[in-house]
Design a protein around this motif. Sequence first.
Motif, mmCIF file in Angstrom:
data_model
loop_
_atom_site.group_PDB
_atom_site.id
_atom_site.type_symbol
_atom_site.label_atom_id
_atom_site.label_comp_id
_atom_site.label_asym_id
_atom_site.label_seq_id
_atom_site.Cartn_x
_atom_site.Cartn_y
_atom_site.Cartn_z
ATOM 1 N N CYS A 1 0.840 -1.210 0.000
ATOM 2 C CA CYS A 1 0.000 0.000 0.000
ATOM 3 C C CYS A 1 0.872 1.257 0.000
ATOM 4 O O CYS A 1 0.587 2.218 -0.716
ATOM 5 N N ASP B 1 0.995 4.047 -2.874
ATOM 6 C CA ASP B 1 0.797 5.466 -2.531
ATOM 7 C C ASP B 1 1.906 6.317 -3.148
ATOM 8 O O ASP B 1 1.645 7.353 -3.752
ATOM 9 N N ALA C 1 -6.148 4.362 -7.466
ATOM 10 C CA ALA C 1 -6.231 4.820 -6.070
ATOM 11 C C ALA C 1 -7.468 4.241 -5.380
ATOM 12 O O ALA C 1 -7.426 3.934 -4.187
ATOM 13 N N LYS C 2 -8.559 4.073 -6.151
ATOM 14 C CA LYS C 2 -9.788 3.495 -5.565
ATOM 15 C C LYS C 2 -9.564 2.031 -5.183
ATOM 16 O O LYS C 2 -9.982 1.590 -4.122
ATOM 17 N N LYS D 1 -6.714 0.636 -4.540
ATOM 18 C CA LYS D 1 -5.784 0.656 -3.407
ATOM 19 C C LYS D 1 -6.507 0.977 -2.110
ATOM 20 O O LYS D 1 -6.329 0.312 -1.098
ATOM 21 N N GLU D 2 -7.365 2.001 -2.153
ATOM 22 C CA GLU D 2 -8.070 2.429 -0.942
ATOM 23 C C GLU D 2 -8.990 1.316 -0.414
ATOM 24 O O GLU D 2 -8.991 1.033 0.783
ATOM 25 N N CYS E 1 -6.654 -1.492 0.935
ATOM 26 C CA CYS E 1 -5.782 -1.159 2.069
ATOM 27 C C CYS E 1 -6.556 -0.816 3.333
ATOM 28 O O CYS E 1 -5.975 -0.775 4.411
ATOM 29 N N THR E 2 -7.874 -0.571 3.212
ATOM 30 C CA THR E 2 -8.658 -0.280 4.419
ATOM 31 C C THR E 2 -9.402 -1.528 4.912
ATOM 32 O O THR E 2 -10.097 -1.458 5.918
ATOM 33 N N GLU F 1 -0.097 7.958 2.491
ATOM 34 C CA GLU F 1 -1.511 8.159 2.136
ATOM 35 C C GLU F 1 -1.856 9.639 2.096
ATOM 36 O O GLU F 1 -2.579 10.093 1.212
ATOM 37 N N LYS G 1 -3.149 11.855 -1.127
ATOM 38 C CA LYS G 1 -4.392 12.637 -1.126
ATOM 39 C C LYS G 1 -4.096 14.082 -1.557
ATOM 40 O O LYS G 1 -4.820 14.657 -2.371
#
Lengths: 130, 61
Positions: A40, A44, A85-86, A88-89, A92-93, B40, B44
Amino acid sequence: VSRHDFAPWAIFWIACVLSFGLVFGAIGCAAGAGGLRQACTNADTLMTGGYQLATASMKDAQRKGTAKALLGCFEDFVGSLDAGAKVKEATCTATNEYAAMTAKVWDAGAAVATAVAQWKSCSAKALGGL
Amino acid sequence: MEIAAVALGIIASIVDMVKQAKNASAEKSAEIAARFTAAEAALKGAADEAHAELDAIKSGA
């Protein structure tokens, strides 16, 4: 072998099996948790680089007056990064992690290189047509 | 009975080993988590900036 002789050996072997299970279980969990987090962080970093490249390129294009010509390429580039990024998000959450999730995040990070190559080729074509 | 005592000794020492490994792993995990949070936040920030730039070009600014 009497029942009296058997009991200590049974305890011994159960202890061995439990101990190996504990050790390898703990090692496996630690390696897994670190693996996803590292994937992750890597994604990033790569995606941040992609967005920064896109922004800097477009700021430069605005100074040169070519920003409008590059708008389509810029949208595609940012769209690819947003999609990665979506993924990954979402991954990773997650509270549980599996090897497949880690691989998915590594792939999302690696896809940034493809997006950069597409951006370069697209912008070269767009500027060539000016 | 001696074998049972050895077995209990093995369990005790391995539980101790696991505890130590867990502590070391917790320290490493905290370090990885801190790096992850920073990366992160950077992502962002960069994404927001790129979107702002896209909006600015679209609106002709």
